[in-house]
Design a protein around this motif. Structure first.
Motif, short mmCIF file in Angstrom:
data_model
loop_
_atom_site.label_atom_id
_atom_site.label_comp_id
_atom_site.label_asym_id
_atom_site.label_seq_id
_atom_site.Cartn_x
_atom_site.Cartn_y
_atom_site.Cartn_z
N GLU A 220 0.83 -1.20 0.00
CA GLU A 220 0.00 0.00 0.00
C GLU A 220 0.86 1.25 0.00
O GLU A 220 1.93 1.29 0.62
N LEU A 221 0.39 2.26 -0.71
CA LEU A 221 1.12 3.52 -0.84
C LEU A 221 0.19 4.65 -0.43
O LEU A 221 -0.85 4.88 -1.05
N SER A 227 -7.67 10.07 0.48
CA SER A 227 -8.26 9.35 1.62
C SER A 227 -8.03 7.85 1.54
O SER A 227 -8.16 7.15 2.54
N THR A 228 -7.72 7.35 0.33
CA THR A 228 -7.53 5.92 0.12
C THR A 228 -6.11 5.64 -0.36
O THR A 228 -5.60 6.35 -1.24
N VAL A 248 5.42 -1.10 -12.27
CA VAL A 248 4.56 -1.20 -11.09
C VAL A 248 3.37 -0.29 -11.34
O VAL A 248 3.53 0.91 -11.57
N ALA A 249 2.17 -0.86 -11.33
CA ALA A 249 0.96 -0.12 -11.64
C ALA A 249 0.25 0.32 -10.36
O ALA A 249 0.20 -0.43 -9.37
N PHE A 250 -0.31 1.52 -10.41
CA PHE A 250 -1.15 2.05 -9.33
C PHE A 250 -2.43 2.60 -9.96
O PHE A 250 -2.41 3.10 -11.09
N HIS A 251 -3.52 2.52 -9.24
CA HIS A 251 -4.81 3.05 -9.70
C HIS A 251 -5.20 4.20 -8.79
O HIS A 251 -5.38 4.02 -7.59
N TRP A 252 -5.33 5.39 -9.39
CA TRP A 252 -5.73 6.57 -8.60
C TRP A 252 -7.18 6.38 -8.13
O TRP A 252 -8.05 6.03 -8.92
N PRO A 253 -7.44 6.59 -6.86
CA PRO A 253 -8.79 6.33 -6.35
C PRO A 253 -9.82 7.28 -6.95
O PRO A 253 -9.53 8.44 -7.23
#
Length: 254
Positions: A220-221, A227-228, A248-253
């Protein structure tokens, strides 16, 4: 320079099986006997695993992968037409490339950059870095990389922004982290109002990775103002045309 006192240490480094990949094209005209004044830039020469190959430009142009042609050539000509034309008519090309096992310092990059700087002093007129889709004149390259203490990771990596699959959202990603033997970054679903924040986040993560850090799957980042937490999802391969690298993929909340 020794392993116990590296020029460019990696404070977050832990052993891994990654390999750093370096690829540069130096265009120009060089003496028959190539003498590179790399010690002028505190470099003892190319590290083991990196080599120089010398080509006549006219011969190299016959190669299917010649970088000044095809889609990459169009990008380079559009962004820097005078330098692209100068590179096309240069008599010779020196290709500097190879792989380096993951290690606890970036001295391999420091030493390679010193050789590239030396090549500009003995006939090089431009340098192409295909990993960041960029072609530099000699002066442009010196201004970007010959800076006190060494150029920051941001100078070695390209940050791109494109429309994402979701309307009004963007995809922010990097290219060039293979120089550090680390995955690139992919951040999906970024709203327009958060593009600056996403870009700044990528710069911080690039710094962490280039200094030897890793992200594990599911890590987790936390991002200030969100907030998430975002979750790291490793993927990709060297065959991925968007990165030519893992990522490395991340999904913006939402």
């Amino acid at each position: 320079m020794t392993e116990t006192s590296p020029a460019w240490p990696r404070p977050y480094w832990t052993p891994g099986d990654e390999k750093a990949v370096l690829v540069f094209y130096v265009f120009g005209k060089f003496d028959a006997e190539l003498v590179i004044p790399s010690m002028r830039y505190q470099s003892p020469g190319l590290p083991q695993g990196i080599e120089i190959q010398r080509f006549q430009n006219a011969v190299l142009r016959q190669w299917d992968g010649y970088p000044l042609q095809s889609a990459l050539g169009e990008i380079l000509h559009t962004e820097n037409p005078e330098v692209a034309q100068q590179a096309r008519i240069a008599p010779e090309v020196l290709v500097v490339r190879g792989e380096i096992d993951d290690r606890n310092s970036l001295d391999y990059l420091h030493d390679t950059l010193g050789v590239l700087a030396g090549l500009l002093d003995v006939g090089g007129t431009s340098i192409l870095d295909p990993q960041i889709l960029s072609l530099f004149s000699a002066d442009q390259w010196r201004q970007r990389y010959l800076v006190p203490g060494g150029a920051p990771p941001r100078n070695h990596v390209l940050i791109l922004c494109n429309a994402d699959e979701t309307p009004d959202r963007s995809w922010v990603r990097t290219r060039g982290m293979r120089k550090f033997g680390r995955p690139d970054l992919s951040v999906r679903n970024v709203p327009e109002s958060e593009l600056d924040r996403a870009g700044s986040m990528c710069e911080r993560l690039m710094e962490f990775l280039s200094m030897g850090g890793h992200f594990r799957a599911g890590q987790e980042l936390a991002v200030d103002g969100l907030s998430t937490d975002m979750v790291a999802e490793p993927g990709g391969s060297a065959d991925d045309p968007q990165f030519n690298n893992t990522y490395v993929a991340f999904h913006w909340p939402d």
